[in-house]
Design a protein around this motif. Structure first.
Motif, short mmCIF file in Angstrom:
data_model
loop_
_atom_site.label_atom_id
_atom_site.label_comp_id
_atom_site.label_asym_id
_atom_site.label_seq_id
_atom_site.Cartn_x
_atom_site.Cartn_y
_atom_site.Cartn_z
N ARG A 138 0.85 -1.19 0.00
CA ARG A 138 0.00 0.00 0.00
C ARG A 138 0.89 1.23 0.00
O ARG A 138 1.88 1.29 0.73
CB ARG A 138 -0.87 0.00 1.24
N ARG A 139 0.50 2.22 -0.79
CA ARG A 139 1.30 3.45 -0.88
C ARG A 139 1.50 4.07 0.50
O ARG A 139 2.58 4.53 0.83
CB ARG A 139 0.56 4.44 -1.80
N SER A 140 0.44 4.05 1.33
CA SER A 140 0.53 4.72 2.62
C SER A 140 1.51 4.04 3.58
O SER A 140 1.91 4.62 4.57
CB SER A 140 -0.86 4.78 3.26
N ASP A 141 1.89 2.79 3.28
CA ASP A 141 2.78 2.07 4.19
C ASP A 141 4.22 2.03 3.71
O ASP A 141 5.10 1.46 4.38
CB ASP A 141 2.29 0.62 4.37
N LEU A 142 4.47 2.65 2.55
CA LEU A 142 5.81 2.63 1.97
C LEU A 142 6.81 3.32 2.91
O LEU A 142 6.52 4.38 3.46
CB LEU A 142 5.76 3.36 0.62
N ILE A 143 7.97 2.71 3.06
CA ILE A 143 9.04 3.30 3.89
C ILE A 143 10.14 3.77 2.92
O ILE A 143 10.53 3.01 2.03
CB ILE A 143 9.62 2.24 4.86
N ILE A 144 10.59 5.00 3.09
CA ILE A 144 11.69 5.45 2.23
C ILE A 144 12.93 5.62 3.11
O ILE A 144 12.96 6.44 4.02
CB ILE A 144 11.33 6.76 1.49
N SER A 145 13.91 4.77 2.85
CA SER A 145 15.09 4.72 3.71
C SER A 145 16.33 5.02 2.86
O SER A 145 16.65 4.27 1.94
CB SER A 145 15.20 3.32 4.34
N GLY A 146 16.99 6.16 3.17
CA GLY A 146 18.18 6.54 2.40
C GLY A 146 17.86 6.62 0.91
O GLY A 146 18.67 6.24 0.07
N TYR B 239 9.38 -1.95 1.03
CA TYR B 239 8.00 -2.39 1.13
C TYR B 239 7.84 -3.29 2.36
O TYR B 239 8.41 -4.37 2.40
CB TYR B 239 7.59 -3.14 -0.13
N PRO B 240 7.05 -2.84 3.35
CA PRO B 240 6.86 -3.67 4.55
C PRO B 240 6.43 -5.10 4.21
O PRO B 240 6.88 -6.05 4.85
CB PRO B 240 5.75 -2.94 5.31
N ALA B 241 5.57 -5.25 3.19
CA ALA B 241 5.07 -6.60 2.86
C ALA B 241 6.20 -7.56 2.50
O ALA B 241 6.14 -8.75 2.80
CB ALA B 241 4.06 -6.52 1.71
N GLU B 242 7.24 -7.04 1.86
CA GLU B 242 8.36 -7.90 1.45
C GLU B 242 9.10 -8.40 2.70
O GLU B 242 9.46 -9.59 2.79
CB GLU B 242 9.30 -7.09 0.54
N ILE B 243 9.30 -7.50 3.66
CA ILE B 243 10.00 -7.89 4.89
C ILE B 243 9.14 -8.85 5.70
O ILE B 243 9.62 -9.87 6.23
CB ILE B 243 10.37 -6.63 5.71
N GLY C 73 21.23 -11.84 4.35
CA GLY C 73 21.36 -12.68 3.15
C GLY C 73 20.05 -12.82 2.40
O GLY C 73 20.03 -12.99 1.19
N LYS C 74 18.93 -12.76 3.14
CA LYS C 74 17.63 -12.86 2.46
C LYS C 74 17.11 -11.49 2.07
O LYS C 74 16.29 -11.35 1.16
CB LYS C 74 16.62 -13.54 3.37
N LEU C 75 17.56 -10.47 2.80
CA LEU C 75 17.11 -9.10 2.53
C LEU C 75 18.34 -8.19 2.41
O LEU C 75 19.34 -8.40 3.11
CB LEU C 75 16.27 -8.58 3.72
N ALA C 76 18.23 -7.18 1.54
CA ALA C 76 19.31 -6.19 1.46
C ALA C 76 19.48 -5.52 2.83
O ALA C 76 18.52 -5.44 3.60
CB ALA C 76 18.95 -5.14 0.40
N ARG C 77 20.67 -5.03 3.10
CA ARG C 77 20.97 -4.48 4.44
C ARG C 77 19.96 -3.43 4.88
O ARG C 77 19.50 -3.44 6.02
CB ARG C 77 22.37 -3.83 4.44
#
Ligand code: ATP
Ligand code: MG
Length: 488
Positions: free
Chosen positions: A385-393, A398-402, A452-456
């Motif tokens: 969802r657009r409202s849940d997007l996290i912009i880091s650096g 995407y929270p759903a991916e984590i 290893g499963k997720l980018a740093r």
């Protein structure tokens, strides 16, 4: 009759194929003719009780034959029907009744306390058999422009909004689905999803429009659902990921008969391990994407692509167009942006909310608020969802991916991810998890699992082990409330 009118669905179906089974419960079966007669009787009784054409009547009931009869009866009178979620709190019900300008509420005795504030205009289904009847003029045709139902969104991103679903929206939704899945005369569609959600209501409409049997269970029971497929000829079932997971567990290695041709999986993201389990057990799973505003599915993935396009929600149904927009420009293939859809099943708007309507629907295109991309072969991947997007650096997270990675851990049963402010990166993800057993994991184990499963930059900066995650009446995770778990 003009071309914008369709014959009254149930009346037409009862005329065309009166003796086919319309509904099957665990103990009862009724034909389309019987269903029509019962609906007509209820419509006469509701007329006696004061219900008239163009009124707004709300239904708060558990799935049952009586509920289906009331749903059709209200169409015979020409009423706008509000379908209320039975898991809502008293205050939420009160708010939706006021917001929808409901004239009368039809409910059942078990919801007496929940609806006490509406006692003046409340009718209990248990009292209906003794109500006298009064004749009225049956709606012989349905106008495709007319609002049939008002259904509230789940309220995942904010206050629920009352979506106006027209007869045409529901009609095209049923037609679009049949052009995709095909229509078999011996189809039986199992309804274990509630009728107050579009996934459930659309099964009832398909049943009368297609002339097929809806098999209904009051609640979800994995064994009963599997029995319905194994023994009672169910060919299609609508599921969410939690129910399908439980059905596969209960199946315990058995396989479904060949006649079972579709598990329509929607309502939210589909976890990859579940899709892989479906492939392993030869379950004909169709991933699908849709929302209350589109009167059910808009995009669906057929099983022949379930391996090559694992995780995709598929391609649009025939009457639907879709595009991905990024800053007002159509995105390139594989580039993420907002999912925008158009089609005759898209709602004309939110009841009494002109601002929200003009913000969401422009020139017939619905801005879904969901982010995704279309690959170079036209398959849609829903990201979040657009409202849940996290912009880091500067990177989109995407929270759903984590959450999907966390949930792939055998000892993590629930996971929710949100962003918090960070001096260096702007925002960073943090995670809340529920464990299968207390103490079975510590937070370092979880971080180690993610490496290893997720980018740093996607690895949660903090992990909180909690007992429950905030969810709404549709059991959807309320990410906007996660932060309250640590603020206290
Ligand atoms: P609100 O609009 O009030 O925040 P809601 O969007 O959760 O609530 P629904 O209409 O019940 O209300 O849910 C539709 C939403 O569910 C979609 O917009 C999307 O975010 C999510 N969804 C549905 N299908 C999928 C899917 N296949 N993959 C990912 N997300 C999905
Ligand atoms: Mg929504």
């Amino acid at each position: 009759m003009t071309t914008t009118e369709i014959p009254n669905w149930l009346e037409q179906r009862a005329f065309l194929t009166p003796d086919r089974i319309a509904i099957k419960t665990e103990t009862k079966e009724i034909t389309f003719l019987q269903l029509h007669n019962h609906a007509l009787k209820k419509a006469n009784q509701l007329t006696y009780a004061g219900v008239k054409k163009n009124d707004v009547v709300a239904i708060l009931m558990k799935n049952s034959i009586e509920m289906i009869e009331v749903i059709h009866a209200l169409k015979y009178i020409g009423v706008i029907t509000v379908l209320l979620n039975t898991k809502l709190s008293n205050q939420e019900i009160e708010w939706q009744l006021i917001d929808s300008k409901t004239n009368m509420l039809i409910t059942e005795a078990s919801f007496h306390e929940k609806t006490i504030h509406f006692d003046k205009n409340r009718l209990f289904i248990e009292d209906m058999p003794s109500l006298p009847e009064k004749a009225f003029e049956v709606e012989k045709t349905f106008s495709i422009e007319k609002t049939d139902t008002i259904m509230y969104t789940s309220g995942t991103t904010g206050q629920p909004k009352g979506v106006m679903q027209s007869y045409g929206n529901h009609w095209w939704s049923a037609i679009g689905s049949s052009l995709n899945l095909g229509l078999h005369q011996d189809d039986r569609w199992l309804a274990i999803v509630p009728f107050f959600h579009i996934s459930g209501l659309s099964i009832l409409y398909k049943s009368v429009i297609y002339g097929i049997t809806a098999v209904i269970h009051e609640g979800f029971d994995a064994k009963k659902a599997n029995d319905a497929i194994m023994k009672y000829g169910v060919t299609i079932v609508s599921v969410v990921s939690v129910t399908l997971t439980r059905m596969i567990e209960e199946l315990a290695g058995r396989t479904y008969p060949k006649s079972f041709r579709c598990a329509l999986l929607g309502g939210g993201p589909a976890p990859k391990p579940l899709l892989e389990a479906c492939i392993e057990h030869q379950i004909p799973v169709f991933q699908t994407y849709g929302m209350t505003e589109t009167a059910s599915q808009v995009v669906t993935l057929s099983p022949e692509y379930s391996i090559s396009k694992l995780g995709s929600a598929g391609k649009p149904l025939f009457p639907v167009q879709i595009k991905i927009e990024r800053d007002g420009i159509i995105a390139e293939p594989n580039e993420s942006g907002e999912i925008v859809v158009k089609g005759p099943n898209v709602s004309i708007g939110y009841f009494n909310r002109p601002d929200a309507t003009s913000e969401a629907i422009k020139d017939g295109w619905l801005y879904t608020g969901d982010i995704g991309y279309v690959d170079d072969e036209g398959f849609l991947f829903v990201q979040d969802r657009r409202s849940d997007l996290i912009i880091s650096g500067g990177e989109n997270v995407y929270p759903a991916e984590i959450e999907a990675i966390l949930l792939s851990h055998p000892h993590i049963t629930e996971a929710g991810v949100t962003g918090v402010e960070d001096k260096q990166w702007g925002q960073v993800p943090i995670a809340f998890i529920k464990l299968a057993e207390e103490g079975i994991l510590n937070t370092d184990d979880v971080i180690y699992f993610c490496e290893g499963k997720l980018a740093r930059y996607k690895i949660p900066k903090s992990i909180y082990i909690v007992d429950t995650l905030p969810r709404n009446a549709s059991n959807k995770l309320l990410r906007r409330k996660l932060i309250e778990l640590i603020e206290g």
